[in-house]
Design a protein around this motif. Sequence first.
Motif, PDB file in Angstrom:
ATOM      1  N   ILE A   1       0.882  -1.174   0.000  1.00  0.00           N
ATOM      2  CA  ILE A   1       0.000   0.000   0.000  1.00  0.00           C
ATOM      3  C   ILE A   1       0.917   1.221   0.000  1.00  0.00           C
ATOM      4  O   ILE A   1       1.491   1.566   1.032  1.00  0.00           O
ATOM      5  N   PRO A   2       1.086   1.858  -1.163  1.00  0.00           N
ATOM      6  CA  PRO A   2       2.057   2.964  -1.243  1.00  0.00           C
ATOM      7  C   PRO A   2       1.673   4.238  -0.485  1.00  0.00           C
ATOM      8  O   PRO A   2       2.539   4.934   0.025  1.00  0.00           O
ATOM      9  N   SER A   3       0.371   4.565  -0.415  1.00  0.00           N
ATOM     10  CA  SER A   3      -0.007   5.810   0.247  1.00  0.00           C
ATOM     11  C   SER A   3      -1.497   5.811   0.572  1.00  0.00           C
ATOM     12  O   SER A   3      -2.251   4.993   0.065  1.00  0.00           O
ATOM     13  N   ILE A   4      -1.883   6.765   1.413  1.00  0.00           N
ATOM     14  CA  ILE A   4      -3.272   6.923   1.846  1.00  0.00           C
ATOM     15  C   ILE A   4      -3.715   8.339   1.489  1.00  0.00           C
ATOM     16  O   ILE A   4      -2.941   9.285   1.598  1.00  0.00           O
TER      17      ILE A   4
ATOM     18  N   ASP B   1     -12.499  16.995   3.292  1.00  0.00           N
ATOM     19  CA  ASP B   1     -13.374  17.149   4.454  1.00  0.00           C
ATOM     20  C   ASP B   1     -13.152  16.056   5.505  1.00  0.00           C
ATOM     21  O   ASP B   1     -13.782  16.064   6.555  1.00  0.00           O
ATOM     22  N   GLY B   2     -12.266  15.088   5.206  1.00  0.00           N
ATOM     23  CA  GLY B   2     -11.950  14.017   6.141  1.00  0.00           C
ATOM     24  C   GLY B   2     -12.988  12.917   6.233  1.00  0.00           C
ATOM     25  O   GLY B   2     -12.823  11.975   6.995  1.00  0.00           O
ATOM     26  N   ALA B   3     -14.047  13.014   5.464  1.00  0.00           N
ATOM     27  CA  ALA B   3     -15.128  12.027   5.548  1.00  0.00           C
ATOM     28  C   ALA B   3     -14.798  10.704   4.850  1.00  0.00           C
ATOM     29  O   ALA B   3     -15.380   9.673   5.180  1.00  0.00           O
ATOM     30  N   HIS B   4     -13.893  10.736   3.877  1.00  0.00           N
ATOM     31  CA  HIS B   4     -13.591   9.540   3.081  1.00  0.00           C
ATOM     32  C   HIS B   4     -12.088   9.298   3.032  1.00  0.00           C
ATOM     33  O   HIS B   4     -11.298  10.227   3.150  1.00  0.00           O
ATOM     34  N   ILE B   5     -11.732   8.045   2.807  1.00  0.00           N
ATOM     35  CA  ILE B   5     -10.333   7.665   2.658  1.00  0.00           C
ATOM     36  C   ILE B   5     -10.218   6.732   1.460  1.00  0.00           C
ATOM     37  O   ILE B   5     -11.091   5.897   1.215  1.00  0.00           O
ATOM     38  N   ALA B   6      -9.153   6.923   0.685  1.00  0.00           N
ATOM     39  CA  ALA B   6      -8.891   6.066  -0.475  1.00  0.00           C
ATOM     40  C   ALA B   6      -7.409   5.722  -0.493  1.00  0.00           C
ATOM     41  O   ALA B   6      -6.581   6.501  -0.031  1.00  0.00           O
ATOM     42  N   TYR B   7      -7.104   4.545  -1.038  1.00  0.00           N
ATOM     43  CA  TYR B   7      -5.709   4.175  -1.223  1.00  0.00           C
ATOM     44  C   TYR B   7      -5.607   3.120  -2.301  1.00  0.00           C
ATOM     45  O   TYR B   7      -6.577   2.436  -2.627  1.00  0.00           O
TER      46      TYR B   7
ATOM     47  N   VAL C   1      -9.039   1.174  -3.080  1.00  0.00           N
ATOM     48  CA  VAL C   1      -9.863   0.877  -1.916  1.00  0.00           C
ATOM     49  C   VAL C   1     -10.449   2.201  -1.431  1.00  0.00           C
ATOM     50  O   VAL C   1      -9.716   3.151  -1.168  1.00  0.00           O
ATOM     51  N   VAL C   2     -11.778   2.263  -1.342  1.00  0.00           N
ATOM     52  CA  VAL C   2     -12.466   3.485  -0.934  1.00  0.00           C
ATOM     53  C   VAL C   2     -13.300   3.176   0.303  1.00  0.00           C
ATOM     54  O   VAL C   2     -14.162   2.284   0.265  1.00  0.00           O
TER      55      VAL C   2
ATOM     56  N   THR D   1      -4.872   0.123 -22.638  1.00  0.00           N
ATOM     57  CA  THR D   1      -5.772   1.260 -22.560  1.00  0.00           C
ATOM     58  C   THR D   1      -5.604   1.896 -21.195  1.00  0.00           C
ATOM     59  O   THR D   1      -5.554   1.202 -20.181  1.00  0.00           O
ATOM     60  N   VAL D   2      -5.508   3.216 -21.171  1.00  0.00           N
ATOM     61  CA  VAL D   2      -5.442   3.960 -19.922  1.00  0.00           C
ATOM     62  C   VAL D   2      -6.681   4.841 -19.864  1.00  0.00           C
ATOM     63  O   VAL D   2      -7.037   5.500 -20.848  1.00  0.00           O
ATOM     64  N   ASN D   3      -7.346   4.817 -18.714  1.00  0.00           N
ATOM     65  CA  ASN D   3      -8.600   5.555 -18.541  1.00  0.00           C
ATOM     66  C   ASN D   3      -8.481   6.598 -17.446  1.00  0.00           C
ATOM     67  O   ASN D   3      -7.795   6.386 -16.448  1.00  0.00           O
ATOM     68  N   VAL D   4      -9.216   7.688 -17.620  1.00  0.00           N
ATOM     69  CA  VAL D   4      -9.473   8.644 -16.555  1.00  0.00           C
ATOM     70  C   VAL D   4     -10.845   8.260 -16.005  1.00  0.00           C
ATOM     71  O   VAL D   4     -11.819   8.178 -16.748  1.00  0.00           O
ATOM     72  N   VAL D   5     -10.893   7.989 -14.701  1.00  0.00           N
ATOM     73  CA  VAL D   5     -12.140   7.549 -14.067  1.00  0.00           C
ATOM     74  C   VAL D   5     -12.521   8.562 -12.993  1.00  0.00           C
ATOM     75  O   VAL D   5     -11.691   8.930 -12.162  1.00  0.00           O
ATOM     76  N   ILE D   6     -13.769   9.005 -13.041  1.00  0.00           N
ATOM     77  CA  ILE D   6     -14.286   9.910 -12.015  1.00  0.00           C
ATOM     78  C   ILE D   6     -15.600   9.323 -11.522  1.00  0.00           C
ATOM     79  O   ILE D   6     -16.491   9.022 -12.321  1.00  0.00           O
ATOM     80  N   ASP D   7     -15.695   9.140 -10.226  1.00  0.00           N
ATOM     81  CA  ASP D   7     -16.885   8.530  -9.609  1.00  0.00           C
ATOM     82  C   ASP D   7     -17.262   7.218 -10.284  1.00  0.00           C
ATOM     83  O   ASP D   7     -18.409   6.980 -10.636  1.00  0.00           O
ATOM     84  N   ARG D   8     -16.252   6.374 -10.515  1.00  0.00           N
ATOM     85  CA  ARG D   8     -16.412   5.030 -11.088  1.00  0.00           C
ATOM     86  C   ARG D   8     -16.858   5.026 -12.547  1.00  0.00           C
ATOM     87  O   ARG D   8     -17.210   3.982 -13.074  1.00  0.00           O
ATOM     88  N   GLN D   9     -16.844   6.181 -13.197  1.00  0.00           N
ATOM     89  CA  GLN D   9     -17.217   6.275 -14.610  1.00  0.00           C
ATOM     90  C   GLN D   9     -15.997   6.676 -15.437  1.00  0.00           C
ATOM     91  O   GLN D   9     -15.314   7.641 -15.101  1.00  0.00           O
ATOM     92  N   VAL D  10     -15.752   5.950 -16.542  1.00  0.00           N
ATOM     93  CA  VAL D  10     -14.658   6.309 -17.445  1.00  0.00           C
ATOM     94  C   VAL D  10     -15.086   7.557 -18.208  1.00  0.00           C
ATOM     95  O   VAL D  10     -16.105   7.554 -18.893  1.00  0.00           O
ATOM     96  N   VAL D  11     -14.298   8.636 -18.080  1.00  0.00           N
ATOM     97  CA  VAL D  11     -14.614   9.883 -18.774  1.00  0.00           C
ATOM     98  C   VAL D  11     -13.678  10.131 -19.955  1.00  0.00           C
ATOM     99  O   VAL D  11     -13.948  10.997 -20.786  1.00  0.00           O
TER     100      VAL D  11
END
Length: 182
Positions: free
Chosen positions: A28-31, A36-42, A53-54, A91-101
């Motif tokens: 796990i390279p980073s957190i 706002d501190g409400a969510h954490i992803a890594y 991981v969200v 293929t490399v994707n940009v993903v925002i809110d689980r949607q490929v944009v």
Amino acid sequence: KRWAYVLSRDGKQCVVVDGKKENDYERIPSILFSPDGAHIAYVAHNRGKVFLVVDGRPEEARDGVWSPVYSEDGRRLGYLERHRSERAKDTVNVVIDRQVVFSISGDRELRELTLSRDGRQWACIIAVPQHGEYIMHGTEWLMVATEARDRILALKISENGELPVFVAEQNGRRFGVVNGYC
């Protein structure tokens, strides 16, 4: 206040959030906390696959995940992902809110994803071998660095969300660009 750290034990790593241990992974390279501190992803690596991981829940395994970023209001999460293919180019994707944009294939590197304050706009750096580095801002390509030694070093989106703001290096000199001006 919330707190988290990566715990390494017996060749495995896990994230401990507010005293609660999450799943074990190989690396796990980073957190990343939302502003706002409400969510954490890594990003977590396990058995040759990579997971975002969200809030303790792993997303679908990918061939690569990097550059996770929250919008300043903490409501949107974006990241870059790679899908390898034996028959075609990666293929490399940009993903925002689980949607490929945005998707791109071929010998190109995406890095440094950033979101506007409200998360409606996004930008990232695209490096194209023998052609230079570009900024992809939504659907617009902006040419920035054309020589092999020229690079885009940092990227954000302006306060009004309309233009990328970046630091670049050309011919060994660094400069900032705000609203299209050095």
